[in-house]
Design a protein around this motif. Structure first.
Motif, PDB file in Angstrom:
ATOM      1  N   TRP A 183      -5.769   4.676  22.106  1.00 16.74           N
ATOM      2  CA  TRP A 183      -4.632   4.943  22.969  1.00 16.74           C
ATOM      3  C   TRP A 183      -4.937   4.721  24.453  1.00 16.74           C
ATOM      4  O   TRP A 183      -4.099   4.991  25.311  1.00 16.74           O
ATOM      5  CB  TRP A 183      -4.156   6.383  22.768  1.00 16.74           C
ATOM      6  CG  TRP A 183      -3.596   6.616  21.413  1.00 16.74           C
ATOM      7  CD1 TRP A 183      -4.224   7.185  20.357  1.00 16.74           C
ATOM      8  CD2 TRP A 183      -2.299   6.251  20.957  1.00 16.74           C
ATOM      9  NE1 TRP A 183      -3.402   7.210  19.266  1.00 16.74           N
ATOM     10  CE2 TRP A 183      -2.202   6.636  19.615  1.00 16.74           C
ATOM     11  CE3 TRP A 183      -1.206   5.635  21.561  1.00 16.74           C
ATOM     12  CZ2 TRP A 183      -1.061   6.431  18.860  1.00 16.74           C
ATOM     13  CZ3 TRP A 183      -0.066   5.433  20.804  1.00 16.74           C
ATOM     14  CH2 TRP A 183      -0.010   5.820  19.479  1.00 16.74           C
ATOM     15  N   SER A 184      -6.110   4.236  24.782  1.00 22.62           N
ATOM     16  CA  SER A 184      -6.486   4.115  26.194  1.00 22.62           C
ATOM     17  C   SER A 184      -5.619   3.103  26.947  1.00 22.62           C
ATOM     18  O   SER A 184      -5.255   3.344  28.101  1.00 22.62           O
ATOM     19  CB  SER A 184      -7.967   3.763  26.335  1.00 22.62           C
ATOM     20  OG  SER A 184      -8.233   2.501  25.783  1.00 22.62           O
ATOM     21  N   ARG A 223      -2.171   4.708  27.451  1.00 23.83           N
ATOM     22  CA  ARG A 223      -2.275   5.786  28.429  1.00 23.83           C
ATOM     23  C   ARG A 223      -2.368   5.226  29.848  1.00 23.83           C
ATOM     24  O   ARG A 223      -1.701   5.698  30.773  1.00 23.83           O
ATOM     25  CB  ARG A 223      -3.489   6.653  28.100  1.00 23.83           C
ATOM     26  CG  ARG A 223      -3.580   7.922  28.849  1.00 23.83           C
ATOM     27  CD  ARG A 223      -4.699   8.828  28.358  1.00 23.83           C
ATOM     28  NE  ARG A 223      -5.902   8.138  27.902  1.00 23.83           N
ATOM     29  CZ  ARG A 223      -6.240   7.992  26.626  1.00 23.83           C
ATOM     30  NH1 ARG A 223      -5.466   8.467  25.679  1.00 23.83           N
ATOM     31  NH2 ARG A 223      -7.351   7.374  26.304  1.00 23.83           N
ATOM     32  N   THR A 224      -3.158   4.182  30.026  1.00 27.76           N
ATOM     33  CA  THR A 224      -3.281   3.545  31.339  1.00 27.76           C
ATOM     34  C   THR A 224      -1.973   2.870  31.732  1.00 27.76           C
ATOM     35  O   THR A 224      -1.553   2.944  32.893  1.00 27.76           O
ATOM     36  CB  THR A 224      -4.426   2.513  31.325  1.00 27.76           C
ATOM     37  OG1 THR A 224      -5.633   3.179  30.944  1.00 27.76           O
ATOM     38  CG2 THR A 224      -4.604   1.872  32.682  1.00 27.76           C
ATOM     39  N   ARG A 252     -13.282   9.881  20.271  1.00 33.45           N
ATOM     40  CA  ARG A 252     -12.726  10.501  21.470  1.00 33.45           C
ATOM     41  C   ARG A 252     -13.113   9.674  22.690  1.00 33.45           C
ATOM     42  O   ARG A 252     -14.234   9.229  22.833  1.00 33.45           O
ATOM     43  CB  ARG A 252     -13.248  11.916  21.605  1.00 33.45           C
ATOM     44  CG  ARG A 252     -12.656  12.636  22.770  1.00 33.45           C
ATOM     45  CD  ARG A 252     -12.815  14.134  22.581  1.00 33.45           C
ATOM     46  NE  ARG A 252     -12.415  14.849  23.759  1.00 33.45           N
ATOM     47  CZ  ARG A 252     -11.159  15.131  24.081  1.00 33.45           C
ATOM     48  NH1 ARG A 252     -10.195  14.758  23.289  1.00 33.45           N
ATOM     49  NH2 ARG A 252     -10.868  15.797  25.163  1.00 33.45           N
ATOM     50  N   ASP A 253     -12.160   9.474  23.588  1.00 32.92           N
ATOM     51  CA  ASP A 253     -12.387   8.720  24.813  1.00 32.92           C
ATOM     52  C   ASP A 253     -12.869   9.684  25.896  1.00 32.92           C
ATOM     53  O   ASP A 253     -12.128  10.564  26.323  1.00 32.92           O
ATOM     54  CB  ASP A 253     -11.085   8.036  25.251  1.00 32.92           C
ATOM     55  CG  ASP A 253     -11.274   7.089  26.415  1.00 32.92           C
ATOM     56  OD1 ASP A 253     -12.421   6.901  26.858  1.00 32.92           O
ATOM     57  OD2 ASP A 253     -10.261   6.528  26.871  1.00 32.92           O
ATOM     58  N   HIS A 282     -13.287   9.215  28.965  1.00 29.72           N
ATOM     59  CA  HIS A 282     -12.597   8.985  30.239  1.00 29.72           C
ATOM     60  C   HIS A 282     -11.077   8.989  30.043  1.00 29.72           C
ATOM     61  O   HIS A 282     -10.349   8.366  30.819  1.00 29.72           O
ATOM     62  CB  HIS A 282     -13.030   7.655  30.846  1.00 29.72           C
ATOM     63  CG  HIS A 282     -14.514   7.541  31.003  1.00 29.72           C
ATOM     64  ND1 HIS A 282     -15.218   8.323  31.891  1.00 29.72           N
ATOM     65  CD2 HIS A 282     -15.423   6.772  30.370  1.00 29.72           C
ATOM     66  CE1 HIS A 282     -16.498   8.022  31.809  1.00 29.72           C
ATOM     67  NE2 HIS A 282     -16.655   7.081  30.888  1.00 29.72           N
ATOM     68  N   GLY A 283     -10.615   9.680  29.035  1.00 33.90           N
ATOM     69  CA  GLY A 283      -9.202   9.662  28.683  1.00 33.90           C
ATOM     70  C   GLY A 283      -8.272  10.281  29.705  1.00 33.90           C
ATOM     71  O   GLY A 283      -7.091   9.953  29.752  1.00 33.90           O
ATOM     72  N   SER A 284      -8.773  11.161  30.546  1.00 28.39           N
ATOM     73  CA  SER A 284      -7.887  11.815  31.515  1.00 28.39           C
ATOM     74  C   SER A 284      -7.977  11.209  32.900  1.00 28.39           C
ATOM     75  O   SER A 284      -7.320  11.702  33.822  1.00 28.39           O
ATOM     76  CB  SER A 284      -8.202  13.306  31.573  1.00 28.39           C
ATOM     77  OG  SER A 284      -9.527  13.495  32.015  1.00 28.39           O
ATOM     78  N   ARG A 335      -6.309  11.557  23.202  1.00 22.27           N
ATOM     79  CA  ARG A 335      -7.497  11.117  23.938  1.00 22.27           C
ATOM     80  C   ARG A 335      -8.453  10.348  23.021  1.00 22.27           C
ATOM     81  O   ARG A 335      -9.633  10.622  22.956  1.00 22.27           O
ATOM     82  CB  ARG A 335      -8.224  12.317  24.546  1.00 22.27           C
ATOM     83  CG  ARG A 335      -7.406  13.115  25.518  1.00 22.27           C
ATOM     84  CD  ARG A 335      -7.238  12.331  26.809  1.00 22.27           C
ATOM     85  NE  ARG A 335      -6.550  13.111  27.814  1.00 22.27           N
ATOM     86  CZ  ARG A 335      -5.262  12.978  28.085  1.00 22.27           C
ATOM     87  NH1 ARG A 335      -4.543  12.110  27.426  1.00 22.27           N
ATOM     88  NH2 ARG A 335      -4.709  13.689  29.024  1.00 22.27           N
ATOM     89  N   LYS A 336      -7.906   9.392  22.332  1.00 23.39           N
ATOM     90  CA  LYS A 336      -8.691   8.516  21.463  1.00 23.39           C
ATOM     91  C   LYS A 336      -8.766   7.145  22.114  1.00 23.39           C
ATOM     92  O   LYS A 336      -7.899   6.747  22.894  1.00 23.39           O
ATOM     93  CB  LYS A 336      -8.039   8.388  20.076  1.00 23.39           C
ATOM     94  CG  LYS A 336      -7.821   9.698  19.366  1.00 23.39           C
ATOM     95  CD  LYS A 336      -9.124  10.266  18.894  1.00 23.39           C
ATOM     96  CE  LYS A 336      -8.843  11.552  18.109  1.00 23.39           C
ATOM     97  NZ  LYS A 336     -10.040  12.203  17.690  1.00 23.39           N
ATOM     98  N   ARG A 337      -9.808   6.391  21.767  1.00 17.83           N
ATOM     99  CA  ARG A 337      -9.985   5.067  22.371  1.00 17.83           C
ATOM    100  C   ARG A 337      -8.830   4.119  22.058  1.00 17.83           C
ATOM    101  O   ARG A 337      -8.493   3.265  22.853  1.00 17.83           O
ATOM    102  CB  ARG A 337     -11.297   4.457  21.905  1.00 17.83           C
ATOM    103  CG  ARG A 337     -12.497   5.133  22.491  1.00 17.83           C
ATOM    104  CD  ARG A 337     -13.755   4.393  22.097  1.00 17.83           C
ATOM    105  NE  ARG A 337     -14.927   5.145  22.449  1.00 17.83           N
ATOM    106  CZ  ARG A 337     -15.588   4.988  23.589  1.00 17.83           C
ATOM    107  NH1 ARG A 337     -15.183   4.113  24.451  1.00 17.83           N
ATOM    108  NH2 ARG A 337     -16.655   5.717  23.833  1.00 17.83           N
TER     109      ARG A 337
END
Length: 117
Positions: A89-90, A93-94, A10-11, A13-15, A85-87
């Motif tokens: 996909w960061s 997502r960004t 889980r990331d 800082h995902g949000s 919210r997994k690393r």
């Protein structure tokens, strides 16, 4: 040392990227809409038939960005919020969060650099 499953963690800082993009979109979106709508008054001095081609091109781009951008920005922002919210996909997502900001920033840039009419 990272484990082979580090990308599935889980990331924490995902949000952050979607939240910052949402806040900026709520600030820049109405400003871009207002200034983009007022940009048509740039042809008041030269009349509808005597305006330079560069001005007409810029106004056309502004109108196109306002039209297409208000469909693209919410879709990109929704994608940024809905990605897991997994690393792993960061980056996506960004990227989606940044892509949501492209239309209003482009409209503001075009409005602020309009050629003289």
């Amino acid at each position: 040392m990272t484990t082979p499953y580090a990308k599935d963690q889980r990331d924490p800082h995902g949000s952050v990227a979607p939240a910052v993009a949402t806040a900026l979109l709520f600030l820049l979106g109405p400003l871009a809409l207002a200034l983009g709508g007022l940009s048509a008054m740039a042809t008041d001095a030269c009349g509808p038939d005597n305006c330079p081609a560069a001005l007409e091109t810029s106004l056309s781009l502004i109108h196109d960005m306002l039209t297409a951008g208000w469909l693209f920005s919410p879709a990109a922002l929704l994608i940024a919020w809905l990605l897991p919210r997994k690393r792993r996909w960061s980056a996506a997502r960004t990227g989606a969060a940044l892509a949501a900001l492209v239309p209003p920033v482009s409209v503001l840039y075009l409005v602020l650099t309009l050629p003289a009419g």
